[in-house]
Structures are given as C-alpha cells and as structure tokens.
Write a protein that holds these residues in place. Structure first.
Motif, short mmCIF file in Angstrom:
data_model
loop_
_atom_site.label_atom_id
_atom_site.label_comp_id
_atom_site.label_asym_id
_atom_site.label_seq_id
_atom_site.Cartn_x
_atom_site.Cartn_y
_atom_site.Cartn_z
N ARG A 1 0.83 -1.22 0.00
CA ARG A 1 0.00 0.00 0.00
C ARG A 1 0.86 1.26 0.00
NH1 ARG A 1 -4.61 -1.53 -1.67
NH2 ARG A 1 -5.68 -3.06 -0.42
N ASP A 2 1.89 1.26 0.85
CA ASP A 2 2.76 2.43 0.92
C ASP A 2 3.50 2.66 -0.39
OD1 ASP A 2 1.95 2.85 3.51
OD2 ASP A 2 3.69 1.89 4.42
N LEU A 3 4.01 1.59 -0.99
CA LEU A 3 4.72 1.72 -2.26
C LEU A 3 3.80 2.21 -3.37
CD1 LEU A 3 7.08 -1.36 -2.24
CD2 LEU A 3 7.76 1.03 -2.38
N GLN A 4 2.56 1.74 -3.38
CA GLN A 4 1.61 2.22 -4.39
C GLN A 4 1.41 3.72 -4.26
OE1 GLN A 4 -1.84 -0.22 -3.62
NE2 GLN A 4 -1.21 -1.79 -5.08
N GLY A 5 1.20 4.18 -3.05
CA GLY A 5 1.01 5.61 -2.82
C GLY A 5 2.24 6.42 -3.19
N ILE A 6 3.42 5.92 -2.83
CA ILE A 6 4.68 6.62 -3.12
C ILE A 6 4.90 6.69 -4.63
CG2 ILE A 6 7.19 6.37 -2.99
CD1 ILE A 6 6.75 5.33 -0.09
N LEU A 7 4.72 5.57 -5.34
CA LEU A 7 4.93 5.58 -6.80
C LEU A 7 3.93 6.50 -7.50
CD1 LEU A 7 5.74 1.82 -7.53
CD2 LEU A 7 7.32 3.73 -7.22
N ARG A 8 2.67 6.48 -7.04
CA ARG A 8 1.67 7.39 -7.63
C ARG A 8 2.07 8.85 -7.44
NH1 ARG A 8 -2.57 4.69 -5.03
NH2 ARG A 8 -3.09 2.94 -6.35
N LEU A 9 2.50 9.17 -6.22
CA LEU A 9 2.87 10.54 -5.89
C LEU A 9 4.07 11.00 -6.72
CD1 LEU A 9 2.33 12.93 -3.92
CD2 LEU A 9 4.06 11.90 -2.43
N LEU A 10 5.09 10.17 -6.82
CA LEU A 10 6.29 10.54 -7.58
C LEU A 10 5.98 10.69 -9.07
CD1 LEU A 10 8.93 8.29 -5.79
CD2 LEU A 10 8.67 10.77 -5.61
N CYS A 11 5.13 9.83 -9.60
CA CYS A 11 4.73 9.96 -11.01
C CYS A 11 3.95 11.25 -11.23
CB CYS A 11 3.89 8.76 -11.44
SG CYS A 11 4.87 7.26 -11.65
N GLN A 12 3.10 11.58 -10.30
CA GLN A 12 2.32 12.81 -10.40
C GLN A 12 3.24 14.03 -10.39
OE1 GLN A 12 -0.33 13.33 -7.09
NE2 GLN A 12 -1.61 14.80 -8.18
N TYR A 13 4.28 14.01 -9.56
CA TYR A 13 5.23 15.12 -9.51
C TYR A 13 5.90 15.35 -10.86
CZ TYR A 13 5.15 15.28 -4.36
OH TYR A 13 4.79 15.40 -3.05
N LYS A 14 6.21 14.30 -11.59
CA LYS A 14 6.91 14.40 -12.88
C LYS A 14 5.96 14.53 -14.07
CE LYS A 14 11.34 14.10 -12.04
NZ LYS A 14 12.32 15.05 -12.52
N GLY A 15 4.65 14.46 -13.84
CA GLY A 15 3.70 14.55 -14.95
C GLY A 15 3.56 13.25 -15.73
N VAL A 16 3.90 12.13 -15.09
CA VAL A 16 3.81 10.82 -15.71
C VAL A 16 2.48 10.20 -15.30
CG1 VAL A 16 4.82 8.51 -15.74
CG2 VAL A 16 6.29 10.52 -15.75
N LYS A 17 1.76 9.66 -16.27
CA LYS A 17 0.47 9.02 -15.98
C LYS A 17 0.66 7.51 -15.88
CE LYS A 17 -2.14 12.50 -18.39
NZ LYS A 17 -2.58 12.87 -19.70
N ILE A 18 0.16 6.93 -14.80
CA ILE A 18 0.17 5.47 -14.66
C ILE A 18 -1.11 4.97 -15.30
CG2 ILE A 18 0.18 3.52 -13.08
CD1 ILE A 18 1.68 5.25 -11.08
#
Length: 152
Positions: free
Chosen positions: A36-53
């Motif tokens: 759960r924590d990794l999912q949130g962290i990866l989503r947040l970092l992608c959002q910072y860079k403008g990358v869409k999952i």
C-alpha cells in the motif's frame, strides 16, 4: 487517435512504456503494508513528474507499470528518479527495512522497458493477469513440498 494524444506547448505525443523492476535480491517484500505504501509513493512521484500510470500491479517480488512519460523526460532519468526517491521515502516510512536492505538500496539495479503503441490492450491484459498466472504456478509447485507419507 487524436483523442489519445497528449500535448505540450509545441508537440503532440503518445509515449507509452511497459516497465518492470524488482526489489534488491528479488526479495518478496512487496506485501501488505509495504504494498500500500509503495503504491502511494509511486503514484505521488509519477504525479510530480507529470507521468500518468495507465496500468500497474505490484507482485510479491516485482512491479509492473504501464506509463505515459512526456517526451521531455527520458525513460532512464525517470526510472532513476522513481527508484531513488521511492527507496528514500520507503526507508523513511519504515525504518526497520534498513536492517534488511542496508545503505538504503531497496530496488535492484536495472529494469526492463519496452515501448507500447499498437499492442497496448495486450500489455494491459498481461499486467492484469500476471498475478493470477503466478498464483496458479504457486499452486502447482506446492505439491512438490508436501510429504507423500503423511497422507495429506
């Protein structure tokens, strides 16, 4: 196809990548609270860079992502950022992991990446079905470890 294109100031682009990366020593660490924590962290970092999952799945010992990365960011620089920052963030959140992984190296070196254009639906299906395939393989391999003399 025009509705699938993204745009920057002077460009139209469609850059999708299938990325797979693993924790160090392929440890099966991506479980309950870490997952759960990794999912949130990866989503947040992608959002910072403008990358869409577009699609993603965390297996016990690796991560599958289908992402759309803007052309102004190279895949290698994005992966360096994603793996570096996420490992720092997970070690800050779970201090006990530093004893297993030492020196804040959570992810293994390297990753797999392939471009996605026409076979996106196939890759989405593969990512979704990957866990079911692994569970089926585990069910088949459990038979090897059962004691034939116990009668179970």
């Amino acid at each position: 196809m025009a509705n699938k294109l993204n745009s920057l100031a002077h460009t139209k682009w469609l850059c999708k990548y299938h990325i797979v990366f693993t924790p160090k020593y392929r440890r099966k660490i991506i479980y309950n609270q870490y997952r759960r924590d990794l999912q949130g962290i990866l989503r947040l970092l992608c959002q910072y860079k403008g990358v869409k999952i577009l699609e993603g799945h965390m297996m016990p010992d690796h991560v599958h992502l289908l992402v759309s990365i803007p052309p102004k960011i190279s895949v290698s620089s994005f992966m360096g950022y994603l793996k570096g920052k996420s490992s720092l963030m997970i070690f800050d959140k779970h201090a006990n992991l530093k004893y297993k992984f030492g020196n804040r190296h959570f992810w293994a070196e390297g990753y797999y990446v392939s471009t996605v254009v026409l076979n996106e639906s196939t890759i989405r299906k593969y990512i979704r079905d990957q866990e079911m395939n692994d569970q089926a393989q585990d069910r088949l391999s459990v038979k090897e470890y059962e004691d034939p003399f116990r009668g179970r």
